[in-house]
Design a protein around this motif. Structure first.
Motif, PDB file in Angstrom:
ATOM      1  N   ILE A   1       0.366  16.247  -0.900  1.00  0.00           N
ATOM      2  CA  ILE A   1       1.086  15.577  -1.989  1.00  0.00           C
ATOM      3  C   ILE A   1       2.104  16.587  -2.494  1.00  0.00           C
ATOM      4  CG2 ILE A   1       0.871  14.337  -4.159  1.00  0.00           C
ATOM      5  CD1 ILE A   1      -2.148  14.088  -3.458  1.00  0.00           C
TER       6      ILE A   1
ATOM      7  N   ARG B   1      -8.254   9.616 -12.458  1.00  0.00           N
ATOM      8  CA  ARG B   1      -7.730   9.988 -13.776  1.00  0.00           C
ATOM      9  C   ARG B   1      -8.770   9.934 -14.879  1.00  0.00           C
ATOM     10  NH1 ARG B   1      -1.440   7.857 -13.776  1.00  0.00           N
ATOM     11  NH2 ARG B   1      -1.055   8.422 -11.614  1.00  0.00           N
TER      12      ARG B   1
ATOM     13  N   ASN C   1      -2.156  13.496  13.131  1.00  0.00           N
ATOM     14  CA  ASN C   1      -1.972  14.029  14.483  1.00  0.00           C
ATOM     15  C   ASN C   1      -2.707  13.180  15.509  1.00  0.00           C
ATOM     16  OD1 ASN C   1      -0.563  16.269  13.402  1.00  0.00           O
ATOM     17  ND2 ASN C   1      -2.490  17.264  12.930  1.00  0.00           N
TER      18      ASN C   1
ATOM     19  N   GLU D   1      -5.443  14.489  -7.002  1.00  0.00           N
ATOM     20  CA  GLU D   1      -4.156  13.796  -6.984  1.00  0.00           C
ATOM     21  C   GLU D   1      -3.516  13.953  -8.354  1.00  0.00           C
ATOM     22  OE1 GLU D   1      -5.575   9.958  -5.814  1.00  0.00           O
ATOM     23  OE2 GLU D   1      -5.830  10.549  -3.715  1.00  0.00           O
ATOM     24  N   PRO D   2      -2.247  14.335  -8.409  1.00  0.00           N
ATOM     25  CA  PRO D   2      -1.632  14.681  -9.691  1.00  0.00           C
ATOM     26  C   PRO D   2      -0.978  13.494 -10.396  1.00  0.00           C
ATOM     27  CG  PRO D   2      -0.154  15.249  -7.898  1.00  0.00           C
ATOM     28  CD  PRO D   2      -1.354  14.613  -7.268  1.00  0.00           C
TER      29      PRO D   2
ATOM     30  N   LEU E   1       0.820  -1.212   0.000  1.00  0.00           N
ATOM     31  CA  LEU E   1       0.000   0.000   0.000  1.00  0.00           C
ATOM     32  C   LEU E   1       0.853   1.260   0.000  1.00  0.00           C
ATOM     33  CD1 LEU E   1      -2.954  -0.939   2.391  1.00  0.00           C
ATOM     34  CD2 LEU E   1      -2.758  -1.199  -0.073  1.00  0.00           C
TER      35      LEU E   1
ATOM     36  N   ASP F   1      -2.069  13.576  19.187  1.00  0.00           N
ATOM     37  CA  ASP F   1      -2.376  14.848  19.852  1.00  0.00           C
ATOM     38  C   ASP F   1      -3.561  14.728  20.802  1.00  0.00           C
ATOM     39  OD1 ASP F   1      -1.534  17.381  17.324  1.00  0.00           O
ATOM     40  OD2 ASP F   1      -0.360  15.869  18.389  1.00  0.00           O
ATOM     41  N   ARG F   2      -4.385  13.704  20.619  1.00  0.00           N
ATOM     42  CA  ARG F   2      -5.570  13.521  21.475  1.00  0.00           C
ATOM     43  C   ARG F   2      -5.477  12.140  22.125  1.00  0.00           C
ATOM     44  NH1 ARG F   2      -8.104  18.214  22.741  1.00  0.00           N
ATOM     45  NH2 ARG F   2      -9.186  19.209  20.996  1.00  0.00           N
TER      46      ARG F   2
ATOM     47  N   TYR G   1      -2.529  19.269  27.740  1.00  0.00           N
ATOM     48  CA  TYR G   1      -3.025  20.150  26.674  1.00  0.00           C
ATOM     49  C   TYR G   1      -3.909  19.439  25.665  1.00  0.00           C
ATOM     50  CZ  TYR G   1       0.347  23.550  28.370  1.00  0.00           C
ATOM     51  OH  TYR G   1       1.045  24.435  29.152  1.00  0.00           O
TER      52      TYR G   1
ATOM     53  N   PHE H   1      11.195  11.469  -8.255  1.00  0.00           N
ATOM     54  CA  PHE H   1      10.034  12.324  -7.985  1.00  0.00           C
ATOM     55  C   PHE H   1      10.327  13.744  -8.428  1.00  0.00           C
ATOM     56  CE2 PHE H   1       7.536   9.512  -5.268  1.00  0.00           C
ATOM     57  CZ  PHE H   1       8.477   8.589  -4.843  1.00  0.00           C
TER      58      PHE H   1
ATOM     59  N   PHE I   1       1.135   6.404  -7.383  1.00  0.00           N
ATOM     60  CA  PHE I   1      -0.024   7.091  -7.950  1.00  0.00           C
ATOM     61  C   PHE I   1      -0.356   8.377  -7.214  1.00  0.00           C
ATOM     62  CE2 PHE I   1      -0.703   3.981 -11.041  1.00  0.00           C
ATOM     63  CZ  PHE I   1      -0.563   2.724 -10.476  1.00  0.00           C
ATOM     64  N   ASN I   2       0.587   8.841  -6.375  1.00  0.00           N
ATOM     65  CA  ASN I   2       0.426  10.136  -5.688  1.00  0.00           C
ATOM     66  C   ASN I   2      -0.899  10.210  -4.943  1.00  0.00           C
ATOM     67  OD1 ASN I   2       2.878  11.043  -7.091  1.00  0.00           O
ATOM     68  ND2 ASN I   2       1.544  11.099  -8.881  1.00  0.00           N
ATOM     69  N   ILE I   3      -1.200   9.159  -4.169  1.00  0.00           N
ATOM     70  CA  ILE I   3      -2.479   9.073  -3.465  1.00  0.00           C
ATOM     71  C   ILE I   3      -2.372   9.831  -2.146  1.00  0.00           C
ATOM     72  CG2 ILE I   3      -4.113   7.463  -2.380  1.00  0.00           C
ATOM     73  CD1 ILE I   3      -3.139   5.355  -4.379  1.00  0.00           C
ATOM     74  N   THR I   4      -3.419  10.574  -1.803  1.00  0.00           N
ATOM     75  CA  THR I   4      -3.433  11.302  -0.532  1.00  0.00           C
ATOM     76  C   THR I   4      -3.392  10.290   0.618  1.00  0.00           C
ATOM     77  OG1 THR I   4      -4.950  12.844  -1.600  1.00  0.00           O
ATOM     78  CG2 THR I   4      -4.655  13.092   0.766  1.00  0.00           C
TER      79      THR I   4
ATOM     80  N   ARG J   1     -13.200  16.188  13.598  1.00  0.00           N
ATOM     81  CA  ARG J   1     -13.185  17.646  13.756  1.00  0.00           C
ATOM     82  C   ARG J   1     -12.286  18.292  12.710  1.00  0.00           C
ATOM     83  NH1 ARG J   1     -12.124  19.318  19.644  1.00  0.00           N
ATOM     84  NH2 ARG J   1     -13.342  21.119  19.052  1.00  0.00           N
ATOM     85  N   HIS J   2     -12.134  17.631  11.565  1.00  0.00           N
ATOM     86  CA  HIS J   2     -11.342  18.136  10.450  1.00  0.00           C
ATOM     87  C   HIS J   2      -9.843  18.152  10.711  1.00  0.00           C
ATOM     88  CE1 HIS J   2     -14.934  19.314   8.314  1.00  0.00           C
ATOM     89  NE2 HIS J   2     -15.317  20.046   9.321  1.00  0.00           N
ATOM     90  N   TYR J   3      -9.399  17.694  11.895  1.00  0.00           N
ATOM     91  CA  TYR J   3      -7.966  17.668  12.116  1.00  0.00           C
ATOM     92  C   TYR J   3      -7.351  16.571  11.264  1.00  0.00           C
ATOM     93  CZ  TYR J   3      -8.746  20.799  16.029  1.00  0.00           C
ATOM     94  OH  TYR J   3      -9.111  21.869  16.793  1.00  0.00           O
ATOM     95  N   TYR J   4      -6.093  16.748  10.934  1.00  0.00           N
ATOM     96  CA  TYR J   4      -5.430  15.779  10.084  1.00  0.00           C
ATOM     97  C   TYR J   4      -5.162  14.501  10.870  1.00  0.00           C
ATOM     98  CZ  TYR J   4      -2.189  13.909   6.630  1.00  0.00           C
ATOM     99  OH  TYR J   4      -1.566  13.121   5.699  1.00  0.00           O
TER     100      TYR J   4
ATOM    101  N   VAL K   1      -6.858  -1.643   7.444  1.00  0.00           N
ATOM    102  CA  VAL K   1      -6.653  -2.813   6.586  1.00  0.00           C
ATOM    103  C   VAL K   1      -5.457  -3.630   7.057  1.00  0.00           C
ATOM    104  CG1 VAL K   1      -6.061  -3.469   4.249  1.00  0.00           C
ATOM    105  CG2 VAL K   1      -7.758  -1.740   4.617  1.00  0.00           C
TER     106      VAL K   1
ATOM    107  N   LEU L   1      -2.317  21.097   4.679  1.00  0.00           N
ATOM    108  CA  LEU L   1      -2.470  21.213   6.132  1.00  0.00           C
ATOM    109  C   LEU L   1      -2.420  22.676   6.544  1.00  0.00           C
ATOM    110  CD1 LEU L   1      -0.121  18.365   7.370  1.00  0.00           C
ATOM    111  CD2 LEU L   1      -2.579  18.333   7.163  1.00  0.00           C
TER     112      LEU L   1
ATOM    113  N   TYR M   1       2.823   5.978  -3.256  1.00  0.00           N
ATOM    114  CA  TYR M   1       3.870   6.799  -3.880  1.00  0.00           C
ATOM    115  C   TYR M   1       3.702   6.838  -5.391  1.00  0.00           C
ATOM    116  CZ  TYR M   1       6.762   7.207   0.324  1.00  0.00           C
ATOM    117  OH  TYR M   1       7.244   7.520   1.566  1.00  0.00           O
TER     118      TYR M   1
ATOM    119  N   SER N   1      -2.746  20.337  13.252  1.00  0.00           N
ATOM    120  CA  SER N   1      -3.003  20.758  11.871  1.00  0.00           C
ATOM    121  C   SER N   1      -4.372  20.284  11.431  1.00  0.00           C
ATOM    122  CB  SER N   1      -1.959  20.160  10.949  1.00  0.00           C
ATOM    123  OG  SER N   1      -0.679  20.550  11.348  1.00  0.00           O
ATOM    124  N   VAL N   2      -4.989  21.083  10.609  1.00  0.00           N
ATOM    125  CA  VAL N   2      -6.309  20.774  10.062  1.00  0.00           C
ATOM    126  C   VAL N   2      -6.135  20.468   8.586  1.00  0.00           C
ATOM    127  CG1 VAL N   2      -8.584  21.740   9.594  1.00  0.00           C
ATOM    128  CG2 VAL N   2      -7.378  22.368  11.665  1.00  0.00           C
ATOM    129  N   LYS N   3      -6.825  19.453   8.113  1.00  0.00           N
ATOM    130  CA  LYS N   3      -6.743  19.166   6.689  1.00  0.00           C
ATOM    131  C   LYS N   3      -7.658  20.120   5.935  1.00  0.00           C
ATOM    132  CE  LYS N   3      -7.537  15.814   3.108  1.00  0.00           C
ATOM    133  NZ  LYS N   3      -8.226  14.596   2.700  1.00  0.00           N
TER     134      LYS N   3
END
Lengths: 355, 291
Positions: free
Chosen positions: B228, B28, A208, B281-282, A147, A211-212, A262, B56, A154-157, A202-205, A165, B197, A152, B108-110
């Protein structure tokens, strides 16, 4: 004759037989009991037959020497397994730039499947779990690599779903052949996923996730409860892994929050949060120790004792390290420890009188 | 029973890979969300280390504020209530003191970041570059020491040359909703939307009169990074980079450029056509020597 369900049960019975033999010899030599030669031979033959059966079917250790060698083999399996996994990762990254995409994808998808197949081959041929464990570790490492590299290529987020998984994969391999290490790794990954997922609400990445720490308490509590909900008849040595991993997740998070408040959701300032979690940590560890002793859950007793000592020492450092000279600090620590020892001895004596 | 159980890990591997590849295909498929031709100024060739043969292109971007040493700026303007409502963050815009629980929590927030190629931010950056040059000129006129004068003259030479190598990608906006951003910045040949972020933090707000009772902290955002930040170079283009691009000497490096090697004639070595798909995604469509 009821056969043991797994290797651990067989080994436990084999160990009991050896202990029984030693004690019986002592009783006979001290003439506490008398057994006729026929009776002794019957017991001897029966136990010999059992030990032979266990050795053939489960690969149990029949002598003390074998046990020591097995312990060494287990350590080598772990060290060697992690080393080979790291080697597989680095080897792939060294050569992947020279391979075409179809070849890369084929290797990535097939490699965990190949190691699953090898795992089955060794499971049928071997009675000891070492090669099976190695192959399972490699299957998991290859799936993680799979995975990562696709991400890497396919530049997947990056996504926390990979943690889920991988966790499910580890747990499924564990239940295939009763592998505690794979179960522990799988559960850790699932706990990490649960925490990461809760962070994203809560939209945090999700990265992190540490952090909680309270998320780890929730996830750890869930894992802890699993063996109480689902009985393990075949792999009776799995519940301690669930309880252990669950408790470690909870108590490490409590300890972290007692040092730095914190990251807490509680609507108080950090000092108040830290005080609360210090109290929860000490009281909670004590409860875990007590329940572990009462219920004969060794892993709970060990973890409870370990964290109780840790919280105790952290509290002592926080209260006295700056205000006392070092010799006095350590003397105080020693005095309190000896005081606790005297107290526990009194409890033990009372427990003997009134069990 | 064991034969059935073995199906579970096998199925997990197969289904996960199928799911991932379907996602890639979906990203794509159809017209891309953005389609640009970028040069080595915006995409610098990266080699991770000698033990990784993957290749890259790093995405170089910035805020439109000049910096001689190419250190990326991250601070943005103070947030307003509208932006805060978009994120649904339950901390106030202003707090009185640092004891507020929101002050210390800085995860950080996405969000989705809009990068603009050229246009107004580039003009703004050129303006700030011009101001920097003027400031150096004033300092040069006042400088008495020979070493100081030489340093200032070298700095001014570099400031004049930097526009030839500086990336023209600038972050101009961010939001948790990429569709809203695309509606606000519809041109796919000028605006790229990428996941990134954002870090929200409280900054001391200067109030008059300045005293310890009249303090306040105001919420601000910094764009930490885009998620990315590098694009994999497909295998079919490896030879192009290995044989043609790397053979040409250049001041460009993995993350920017070597300042003292830039001249007025410096040019990027290559350009790449990059698409950004439905999932933002690029991927690289084609590469060529810079024209």
């Amino acid at each position: 004759m009821d056969l043991p369900k797994n290797r651990q049960e067989a080994q436990f019975r084999a160990d009991r037989i050896h202990l029984f033999r030693d004690e019986l010899n002592t009783l006979l030599s001290e003439k506490v009991i008398l057994l006729s030669p026929a009776q002794q031979a019957a017991i001897q033959d029966y136990h010999q037959k059992l030990l032979g059966q266990y050795s053939t079917q489960f690969g149990t250790d029949t002598t003390e020497k074998e046990k020591k060698i097995s312990a060494g083999m287990l350590a080598l399996t772990l060290l060697g397994g992690f080393a080979i996994c790291a080697g597989v990762f680095f080897m792939f990254y060294q050569f992947w730039g020279y391979l075409s995409s179809p070849v890369k994808i084929s290797i990535l998808v097939l490699s965990p499947l190949v190691f699953i197949g090898l795992m089955e081959v060794f499971a049928r041929r071997e009675t000891t779990p070492h090669y099976v464990t190695l192959c399972a570790l490699l299957a998991l490492a290859c799936f993680v690599l799979n995975l990562n590299v696709l991400g890497y290529m396919f530049n997947i987020t990056p996504s926390p779903n990979a943690l889920l998984v991988w966790g499910l994969f580890g747990v499924s391999l564990a239940y295939l052949h009763g592998l505690r290490l794979l179960l522990a790794l799988g559960l850790l990954s699932i706990i990490a996923f649960a925490s990461a997922y809760l962070v994203t609400f809560r939209h945090y990445y999700w990265f992190n996730l540490f952090d909680r720490p309270e998320h780890f308490i929730v996830a750890g509590a869930f894992i802890f409860c699993v063996p109480f909900i689902f009985r393990h008849r075949i792999y009776s040595y799995f519940p301690p892994v669930y309880r252990g991993i669950g408790l470690l997740s909870i108590l490490f998070s409590v300890m972290f929050l007692s040092l730095s408040g914190y990251g807490s959701y509680l609507p108080w300032n950090s000092d108040q949060v830290e005080t609360l979690y210090e109290f929860i940590g000490i009281a909670g560890s004590g409860v875990v120790l007590w329940v572990g002793i009462r219920s004969n859950f060794h892993e709970m007793a060990n973890i409870g004792l370990g964290f109780l000592c840790l919280f105790f020492y952290l509290k002592m450092v926080s209260w006295f390290w700056d205000s006392l000279p070092r010799w006095m600090f350590f003397m105080l620590l020693g005095a309190i420890t000896i005081g606790l020892l005297i107290l526990l001895k009194k409890f033990r004596a009372r427990d003997r009188v009134h069990p | 029973m064991r034969d059935k159980k073995i199906g579970i890990p096998i199925l997990l591997v197969v289904l996960t890979n199928v799911f991932v590849l379907i996602g890639v295909s979906s990203n794509r498929s159809g017209p891309p969300d953005a389609h640009l031709v970028l040069t080595e100024r915006e995409l610098s060739l990266s080699k991770i280390d000698d033990e990784n043969s993957g290749m890259f292109l790093n995405i170089n971007w910035d805020l439109p504020v000049f910096n001689l040493y190419n250190a990326r700026h991250t601070e943005t303007e103070y947030l307003d209530q509208e932006k805060l409502d978009e994120f649904g963050w339950d901390c106030p815009l202003e707090i009185r003191d640092t004891h507020h629980p929101c002050y210390h929590y800085r995860s950080s927030v996405k969000a989705y970041i809009v990068l603009e190629f050229g246009g107004e931010p580039w003009e703004k950056w050129l303006e700030s570059q011009k101001k920097e040059l003027e400031s150096k000129q004033r300092a040069l006129e006042k400088a008495e020491n020979k070493n100081s004068r030489r340093t200032l003259e070298e700095d001014m030479e570099r400031i004049r040359n930097i526009p030839t190598v500086k990336s023209r990608l600038f972050a101009v906006d961010f939001s948790p909703d990429p569709l809203k951003l695309r509606a606000r910045y519809p041109d796919p040949s000028r605006f790229i939307i990428l996941p990134g972020l954002i870090r929200m933090y409280y900054n001391l707000l200067k109030k008059e009169p300045v005293n310890k009772d009249n303090r306040g902290y105001r919420l601000r955002a910094s764009i930490n990074d885009i998620l990315i930040n590098k694009i994999y170079v497909p295998d079919e283009f490896h030879e192009f980079f290995e044989t043609q691009v790397k053979a040409m000497p250049s001041p460009f490096t993995s993350y920017g450029f070597v300042l003292h090697k830039i001249t007025p004639d410096t040019r990027p070595r290559f350009q790449a056509t990059v698409n950004f798909g439905k999932r933002y995604e690029p991927w690289i469509e084609s590469v060529a020597l810079f024209q």
